[in-house]
Design a protein around this motif. Structure first.
Motif, PDB file in Angstrom:
ATOM      1  N   PHE A   1       0.832  -1.207   0.000  1.00 42.55           N
ATOM      2  CA  PHE A   1       0.000   0.000   0.000  1.00 42.55           C
ATOM      3  C   PHE A   1       0.864   1.253   0.000  1.00 42.55           C
ATOM      4  O   PHE A   1       0.564   2.239  -0.680  1.00 42.55           O
ATOM      5  CB  PHE A   1      -0.932  -0.011   1.221  1.00 42.55           C
ATOM      6  CG  PHE A   1      -1.938   1.107   1.201  1.00 42.55           C
ATOM      7  CD1 PHE A   1      -3.140   0.967   0.521  1.00 42.55           C
ATOM      8  CD2 PHE A   1      -1.671   2.311   1.854  1.00 42.55           C
ATOM      9  CE1 PHE A   1      -4.062   2.001   0.491  1.00 42.55           C
ATOM     10  CE2 PHE A   1      -2.591   3.353   1.819  1.00 42.55           C
ATOM     11  CZ  PHE A   1      -3.783   3.192   1.141  1.00 42.55           C
ATOM     12  N   ILE A   2       1.952   1.204   0.750  1.00 45.37           N
ATOM     13  CA  ILE A   2       2.875   2.348   0.789  1.00 45.37           C
ATOM     14  C   ILE A   2       3.524   2.552  -0.576  1.00 45.37           C
ATOM     15  O   ILE A   2       3.705   3.688  -1.025  1.00 45.37           O
ATOM     16  CB  ILE A   2       3.953   2.134   1.876  1.00 45.37           C
ATOM     17  CG1 ILE A   2       3.309   1.977   3.253  1.00 45.37           C
ATOM     18  CG2 ILE A   2       4.961   3.283   1.876  1.00 45.37           C
ATOM     19  CD1 ILE A   2       2.489   3.146   3.713  1.00 45.37           C
ATOM     20  N   ASP A   3       3.854   1.469  -1.258  1.00 39.79           N
ATOM     21  CA  ASP A   3       4.412   1.579  -2.608  1.00 39.79           C
ATOM     22  C   ASP A   3       3.447   2.305  -3.542  1.00 39.79           C
ATOM     23  O   ASP A   3       3.838   3.189  -4.301  1.00 39.79           O
ATOM     24  CB  ASP A   3       4.737   0.186  -3.168  1.00 39.79           C
ATOM     25  CG  ASP A   3       5.993  -0.416  -2.527  1.00 39.79           C
ATOM     26  OD1 ASP A   3       6.739   0.339  -1.865  1.00 39.79           O
ATOM     27  OD2 ASP A   3       6.223  -1.626  -2.692  1.00 39.79           O
TER      28      ASP A   3
ATOM     29  N   PHE B   1       3.027   2.402   9.491  1.00 40.57           N
ATOM     30  CA  PHE B   1       4.000   3.490   9.640  1.00 40.57           C
ATOM     31  C   PHE B   1       5.175   3.130  10.544  1.00 40.57           C
ATOM     32  O   PHE B   1       6.226   3.767  10.484  1.00 40.57           O
ATOM     33  CB  PHE B   1       3.304   4.764  10.110  1.00 40.57           C
ATOM     34  CG  PHE B   1       2.298   5.241   9.099  1.00 40.57           C
ATOM     35  CD1 PHE B   1       2.710   5.818   7.907  1.00 40.57           C
ATOM     36  CD2 PHE B   1       0.932   5.077   9.318  1.00 40.57           C
ATOM     37  CE1 PHE B   1       1.791   6.223   6.955  1.00 40.57           C
ATOM     38  CE2 PHE B   1       0.006   5.487   8.369  1.00 40.57           C
ATOM     39  CZ  PHE B   1       0.426   6.063   7.182  1.00 40.57           C
ATOM     40  N   GLY B   2       4.974   2.113  11.374  1.00 41.38           N
ATOM     41  CA  GLY B   2       6.059   1.669  12.229  1.00 41.38           C
ATOM     42  C   GLY B   2       7.268   1.166  11.447  1.00 41.38           C
ATOM     43  O   GLY B   2       8.378   1.112  11.975  1.00 41.38           O
ATOM     44  N   LEU B   3       7.059   0.826  10.175  1.00 41.36           N
ATOM     45  CA  LEU B   3       8.156   0.307   9.342  1.00 41.36           C
ATOM     46  C   LEU B   3       9.172   1.369   8.956  1.00 41.36           C
ATOM     47  O   LEU B   3      10.264   1.037   8.506  1.00 41.36           O
ATOM     48  CB  LEU B   3       7.587  -0.287   8.043  1.00 41.36           C
ATOM     49  CG  LEU B   3       6.698  -1.519   8.160  1.00 41.36           C
ATOM     50  CD1 LEU B   3       6.003  -1.792   6.824  1.00 41.36           C
ATOM     51  CD2 LEU B   3       7.523  -2.727   8.571  1.00 41.36           C
ATOM     52  N   PHE B   4       8.804   2.649   9.138  1.00 42.33           N
ATOM     53  CA  PHE B   4       9.600   3.695   8.494  1.00 42.33           C
ATOM     54  C   PHE B   4      10.357   4.617   9.438  1.00 42.33           C
ATOM     55  O   PHE B   4      10.960   5.594   8.997  1.00 42.33           O
ATOM     56  CB  PHE B   4       8.703   4.489   7.537  1.00 42.33           C
ATOM     57  CG  PHE B   4       8.007   3.603   6.552  1.00 42.33           C
ATOM     58  CD1 PHE B   4       8.705   3.060   5.481  1.00 42.33           C
ATOM     59  CD2 PHE B   4       6.675   3.241   6.733  1.00 42.33           C
ATOM     60  CE1 PHE B   4       8.075   2.202   4.586  1.00 42.33           C
ATOM     61  CE2 PHE B   4       6.041   2.386   5.846  1.00 42.33           C
ATOM     62  CZ  PHE B   4       6.739   1.864   4.768  1.00 42.33           C
ATOM     63  N   GLY B   5      10.310   4.303  10.720  1.00 46.02           N
ATOM     64  CA  GLY B   5      11.154   4.990  11.690  1.00 46.02           C
ATOM     65  C   GLY B   5      11.126   6.500  11.600  1.00 46.02           C
ATOM     66  O   GLY B   5      10.063   7.112  11.686  1.00 46.02           O
ATOM     67  N   GLU B   6      12.285   7.105  11.420  1.00 42.07           N
ATOM     68  CA  GLU B   6      12.419   8.563  11.410  1.00 42.07           C
ATOM     69  C   GLU B   6      11.749   9.209  10.203  1.00 42.07           C
ATOM     70  O   GLU B   6      11.580  10.423  10.171  1.00 42.07           O
ATOM     71  CB  GLU B   6      13.906   8.950  11.436  1.00 42.07           C
ATOM     72  CG  GLU B   6      14.605   8.630  12.742  1.00 42.07           C
ATOM     73  CD  GLU B   6      13.970   9.357  13.929  1.00 42.07           C
ATOM     74  OE1 GLU B   6      13.858  10.585  13.866  1.00 42.07           O
ATOM     75  OE2 GLU B   6      13.571   8.678  14.899  1.00 42.07           O
ATOM     76  N   ASP B   7      11.401   8.420   9.188  1.00 37.06           N
ATOM     77  CA  ASP B   7      10.749   8.963   7.999  1.00 37.06           C
ATOM     78  C   ASP B   7       9.238   8.764   8.016  1.00 37.06           C
ATOM     79  O   ASP B   7       8.552   9.079   7.038  1.00 37.06           O
ATOM     80  CB  ASP B   7      11.306   8.293   6.733  1.00 37.06           C
ATOM     81  CG  ASP B   7      12.801   8.540   6.562  1.00 37.06           C
ATOM     82  OD1 ASP B   7      13.273   9.601   7.009  1.00 37.06           O
ATOM     83  OD2 ASP B   7      13.474   7.675   5.989  1.00 37.06           O
ATOM     84  N   ALA B   8       8.695   8.251   9.110  1.00 36.48           N
ATOM     85  CA  ALA B   8       7.289   7.840   9.130  1.00 36.48           C
ATOM     86  C   ALA B   8       6.332   8.988   8.795  1.00 36.48           C
ATOM     87  O   ALA B   8       5.336   8.791   8.101  1.00 36.48           O
ATOM     88  CB  ALA B   8       6.945   7.252  10.498  1.00 36.48           C
ATOM     89  N   GLY B   9       6.660  10.191   9.259  1.00 38.69           N
ATOM     90  CA  GLY B   9       5.786  11.331   8.998  1.00 38.69           C
ATOM     91  C   GLY B   9       5.756  11.710   7.526  1.00 38.69           C
ATOM     92  O   GLY B   9       4.731  12.162   7.004  1.00 38.69           O
ATOM     93  N   ILE B  10       6.894  11.541   6.874  1.00 38.42           N
ATOM     94  CA  ILE B  10       6.972  11.821   5.433  1.00 38.42           C
ATOM     95  C   ILE B  10       6.174  10.773   4.660  1.00 38.42           C
ATOM     96  O   ILE B  10       5.405  11.112   3.755  1.00 38.42           O
ATOM     97  CB  ILE B  10       8.445  11.856   4.977  1.00 38.42           C
ATOM     98  CG1 ILE B  10       9.155  13.041   5.643  1.00 38.42           C
ATOM     99  CG2 ILE B  10       8.545  11.938   3.462  1.00 38.42           C
ATOM    100  CD1 ILE B  10      10.665  13.056   5.476  1.00 38.42           C
TER     101      ILE B  10
END
Length: 276
Positions: free
Chosen positions: A88-90, A248-257
């Motif tokens: 879904f993120i892709d 969103f937990g998969l993306f760490g420091e970039d999660a907000g982006i």
DNA sequence: GGCCAGGCTGAAG
DNA sequence: CTTCAGCCTGGC
């Protein structure tokens, strides 16, 4: 337009302008976009592939706008890192590529998102514009006379009636509380830059009308806290589409982006008949 | 006219 | 601790 510059990283002006993170961006026609932050105004247009003409000097670009557009970070790299981790993120990244998370003024961001609750994006823009029109400092540019977003000091004098006339409705006392607190330095929005993400959120939430969602929007768009993920109805729907488990937990420091790619996808991509 | 929109607050379970 | 009605106002 004074300068011409080349930008290699992802940078799509229309996507940024329409992604619902900023409420005072305007299109002047001719694919020229206007951005305002603090006392700075920028007119910018993509003249050819990756080349942009801008109304500011290169000195001002480097000092103000490069940071505002978050060019200290490679979004191409972020997309590359995030690719393949979640289908879904892709999809969302494919659709929203070119988007960036703006590093806006904390005060304007805070007030804008207090106003945003239970409003549509056009209605938010109207209210923010009305506040600027009444209390903001006028600025002359080569294209127009506009008004800056008013400081908390300028708004201390505003009456509840005048604020309500900006279409704030039941949010009027919320904005007044933010004005009172910030104008008196409690909290001091500049000092909060030093706080950890959690401390920042709890400080913002001492203001009436600021819950977790508005606090996270302020952290993300006003303080550049790119790990902050505001969960609104659209992001909730996205999580449902992911089987009820937040990706969103998969993306760490970039999660907000990543969240912003998804938000843009939800409002403009999927089910686009529902909400432009 | 009724319903909903980028939530939050306060009261009730 | 969790749930939930009600809230200003504008737009369909």
């Amino acid at each position: 337009m004074a300068e011409l510059l080349e930008i290699k990283d992802d940078f799509d002006l229309e996507k940024i302008a329409r992604s619902g993170q900023c409420f005072r961006v305007r299109n002047l026609g001719d694919e020229t976009w206007r951005f305002v932050t603090r006392e700075h105004v920028l007119y910018i247009k993509e003249t050819e592939n990756r080349r942009f003409s801008v109304s500011c000097t290169s000195e001002e670009w480097n000092r103000v706008w490069s940071r505002y557009f978050d060019f200290g970070r490679s979004y191409a790299e972020i997309v590359k890192r995030a690719a393949g981790l979640h289908p879904f993120i892709d999809e969302a990244m494919d659709f929203s590529r070119g988007l960036r998370v703006l590093r806006q003024d904390p005060w304007e961001t805070l007030v804008s998102f207090i106003i945003s609750q239970r409003k549509t994006i056009p209605a938010i823009m109207k209210s923010v514009e009305a506040m600027a029109g009444r209390y903001g400092t006028p600025v002359e540019t080569e294209y127009e006379t506009l008004r800056l977003f008013p400081s908390s000091e300028a708004l201390v004098l505003a009456s509840a009636e005048d604020l309500a006339a900006c279409g704030l409705g039941y949010r009027t006392p919320y904005v007044m509380d933010a004005v009172q607190k910030v104008a008196s330095g409690k909290p001091d929005l500049n000092e909060l830059e030093k706080n950890s993400d959690d401390e920042l959120l709890s400080a913002l939430m001492t203001i009436r009308g600021v819950g977790i969602k508005v606090a996270r929007c302020t952290a993300l768009f006003g303080y550049g806290r790119m790990a902050s993920v505001p969960i609104d109805v659209w992001i909730s729907r996205a999580i449902e589409e992911c089987g009820g488990e937040s990706p969103f937990g998969l993306f760490g420091e970039d999660a907000g982006i990543i969240q912003q790619y998804v938000f843009n996808y939800m409002i403009h991509g999927k089910d686009r008949n529902k909400a432009d």
